[in-house]
Design a protein around this motif. Sequence first.
Motif, PDB file in Angstrom:
ATOM      1  N   GLU B  22     136.439  34.405 -28.242  1.00  0.00           N
ATOM      2  CA  GLU B  22     135.941  34.083 -26.902  1.00  0.00           C
ATOM      3  C   GLU B  22     137.012  34.337 -25.843  1.00  0.00           C
ATOM      4  O   GLU B  22     136.715  34.849 -24.765  1.00  0.00           O
ATOM      5  N   ASP B  23     138.243  33.990 -26.172  1.00  0.00           N
ATOM      6  CA  ASP B  23     139.317  34.211 -25.194  1.00  0.00           C
ATOM      7  C   ASP B  23     139.593  35.696 -24.978  1.00  0.00           C
ATOM      8  O   ASP B  23     139.856  36.123 -23.852  1.00  0.00           O
ATOM      9  N   TYR B  24     139.535  36.489 -26.045  1.00  0.00           N
ATOM     10  CA  TYR B  24     139.706  37.937 -25.886  1.00  0.00           C
ATOM     11  C   TYR B  24     138.620  38.513 -24.977  1.00  0.00           C
ATOM     12  O   TYR B  24     138.906  39.262 -24.039  1.00  0.00           O
ATOM     13  N   LEU B  25     137.373  38.161 -25.263  1.00  0.00           N
ATOM     14  CA  LEU B  25     136.276  38.729 -24.475  1.00  0.00           C
ATOM     15  C   LEU B  25     136.387  38.321 -23.010  1.00  0.00           C
ATOM     16  O   LEU B  25     136.183  39.135 -22.104  1.00  0.00           O
ATOM     17  N   LYS B  26     136.744  37.071 -22.780  1.00  0.00           N
ATOM     18  CA  LYS B  26     136.927  36.588 -21.414  1.00  0.00           C
ATOM     19  C   LYS B  26     138.035  37.369 -20.712  1.00  0.00           C
ATOM     20  O   LYS B  26     137.862  37.853 -19.587  1.00  0.00           O
ATOM     21  N   ALA B  27     139.165  37.528 -21.393  1.00  0.00           N
ATOM     22  CA  ALA B  27     140.300  38.233 -20.777  1.00  0.00           C
ATOM     23  C   ALA B  27     139.937  39.684 -20.484  1.00  0.00           C
ATOM     24  O   ALA B  27     140.250  40.219 -19.411  1.00  0.00           O
ATOM     25  N   ALA B 114     140.114  22.951 -19.536  1.00  0.00           N
ATOM     26  CA  ALA B 114     138.884  23.733 -19.714  1.00  0.00           C
ATOM     27  C   ALA B 114     139.102  24.863 -20.709  1.00  0.00           C
ATOM     28  O   ALA B 114     138.187  25.249 -21.449  1.00  0.00           O
ATOM     29  N   GLU B 115     140.311  25.383 -20.748  1.00  0.00           N
ATOM     30  CA  GLU B 115     140.624  26.485 -21.670  1.00  0.00           C
ATOM     31  C   GLU B 115     140.374  26.071 -23.126  1.00  0.00           C
ATOM     32  O   GLU B 115     139.999  26.897 -23.954  1.00  0.00           O
ATOM     33  N   GLN B 116     140.574  24.797 -23.425  1.00  0.00           N
ATOM     34  CA  GLN B 116     140.296  24.291 -24.775  1.00  0.00           C
ATOM     35  C   GLN B 116     138.838  23.905 -24.943  1.00  0.00           C
ATOM     36  O   GLN B 116     138.185  24.275 -25.916  1.00  0.00           O
ATOM     37  N   LEU B 117     138.342  23.122 -23.974  1.00  0.00           N
ATOM     38  CA  LEU B 117     136.997  22.554 -24.112  1.00  0.00           C
ATOM     39  C   LEU B 117     135.916  23.630 -24.131  1.00  0.00           C
ATOM     40  O   LEU B 117     134.871  23.460 -24.750  1.00  0.00           O
ATOM     41  N   GLU B 118     136.157  24.745 -23.451  1.00  0.00           N
ATOM     42  CA  GLU B 118     135.150  25.811 -23.364  1.00  0.00           C
ATOM     43  C   GLU B 118     134.702  26.296 -24.741  1.00  0.00           C
ATOM     44  O   GLU B 118     133.609  26.818 -24.890  1.00  0.00           O
ATOM     45  N   HIS B 119     135.552  26.111 -25.749  1.00  0.00           N
ATOM     46  CA  HIS B 119     135.201  26.567 -27.097  1.00  0.00           C
ATOM     47  C   HIS B 119     134.541  25.478 -27.935  1.00  0.00           C
ATOM     48  O   HIS B 119     134.022  25.759 -29.010  1.00  0.00           O
ATOM     49  N   ALA B 120     134.614  24.250 -27.471  1.00  0.00           N
ATOM     50  CA  ALA B 120     134.142  23.119 -28.289  1.00  0.00           C
ATOM     51  C   ALA B 120     132.856  22.501 -27.761  1.00  0.00           C
ATOM     52  O   ALA B 120     132.092  21.923 -28.522  1.00  0.00           O
TER      53      ALA B 120
HETATM   54 MN    MN Z   1     140.064  29.282 -24.032  1.00  0.00          MN
END
Ligand code: MN
Lengths: 241, 241
Positions: B22-27, B114-120
């Motif tokens: 998810e972080d790769y796609l966002k970046a 939010a960077e953490q919670l966005e995945h959970a």
């Molecule tokens: Mn994140």
Amino acid sequence: MIVSADRPSVTPPLPPLTAPVEDYLKAIYELESRQGSATTSDVAEALAVAPASVTGMVRRLAAQGYLDHVPYRGAQLTDAGRRAALRTIRRHRILESYLSGILGYPWDRVHDEAEQLEHAASDELIERMAAALGFPTVDPHGAPIPTADGTVEERAHRSLADWPTGEPALMARVSDKDAALLRYLADIGLQPGTEVTVLHRAPFDGPLTLRIGTADVMVGPRVASQVLVAAPTPLRPPDAC
Amino acid sequence: MIVSADRPSVTPPLPPLTAPVEDYLKAIYELESRQGSATTSDVAEALAVAPASVTGMVRRLAAQGYLDHVPYRGAQLTDAGRRAALRTIRRHRILESYLSGILGYPWDRVHDEAEQLEHAASDELIERMAAALGFPTVDPHGAPIPTADGTVEERAHRSLADWPTGEPALMARVSDKDAALLRYLADIGLQPGTEVTVLHRAPFDGPLTLRIGTADVMVGPRVASQVLVAAPTPLRPPDAC
DNA sequence: CGGCGTGTTTAGGCTCGCCTAACTTAGGGT
DNA sequence: ACCCTAAGTTAGGCGAGCCTAAACACGCCG
Ligand SMILES: [Mn+2]
Ligand SMILES: [Mn+2]
Ligand SMILES: [Mn+2]
Ligand SMILES: [Mn+2]
């Protein structure tokens, strides 16, 4: 000059625990406080994981000082392990309380959500949620919330299945794991704090007739055994009468 | 009878994306919308990861249909990739809005959380938070919140560094990544919605004198270039004067 | 006391996400 | 046109978590 330096007492800065590790420690804590110690297969069952995986993880956690493991005999948390477990449990229960109390989640759906969020939320978030709730002491299912410094007050409750007929009781607690049971209990109006009286118990593990508020409900013994109750108004000192 | 069955058009149920994915796609989405395409080293820098790691991940994501990759030429998201990216961005921005608006977080600390919670967080949680906020359209830093069906309205803002002297503007947006800058802007009272006028611009990349409310403040050009602004009250129809 | 079954551990293997070191490629500068 | 450098890729490797299959230990039961 011989200096014995095994297990230095000054702990080096530990890396943050991963989500799986937090779940293992939590599961072991809960099994241990229910059964004295946690067996490999119980942990495997609780986490839906193969027994061999548990053996491996337990070995790692023992090496890192979170638990003691006697092969073939089960695991027991060290102080460090218990601290970590209680921290995760605190987060879990505050999250459940917040989801239910502030965001209007039904109590049968808070567990799964909290199971994920407990690993992602920062301490600051957890404490802000606790503050928004007025620092609750129990979660929506009646489970006590450990304090930030790692203490819990576990009350010894009795099951509704054992409670004497005719004596009113307060519903105190139920497991958060079985969503269908929680929906059923919500249906019949049984939640922590509700007054409930066992009017009649049919023999041979038969159904119980309960008075909940003004309504009478019959429930099976499997349901009753899951519901924990306490004597009403146990907070008043005994000499108050 | 020959049946060509490579790449079936009916997509099998995809497994949920992992947090790193998810972080790769966002970046990649963000680099792509700023620069046209995302290079290996830009992604590596954005995610604080070695370039070789990006090459590996990009290869995997291309194989899974989330992006197209021409070796040595960079990556571009497919529709599926863009959908996934926008979903994560929506969650991130709603979480930031909730933390700031409901839980009282200062705006310089919402991003990391939010960077953490966005995945959970589950979809249900995100939508409940959005509802509690009254379905906001921008986050605390002025970034637009994508809709649940995956559309964003990116407004083309101008930098305060370029804004003509003497003309009042509305502060519109600032990056959420630099916490120290956000604290500084909060200090001088610059946040989305604030009216600001450039009173004077010193030559040779010198400081700008700003009027914010009734106070005059001098800021460096590095700060001004980061602050995006818009013409005031752009919502009223032009014939309303 | 010896055998046997259940529960546990060991052995070997897999994916994901990351790393470093060594290589290749593209493309601008001379 | 060629070379050099910066950027990108390949090769090889590692730890975390999981798996299955095979070996093994404990303790019960005959
Ligand atoms: Mn994140
Ligand atoms: Mn729970
Ligand atoms: Mn969990
Ligand atoms: Mn952010």
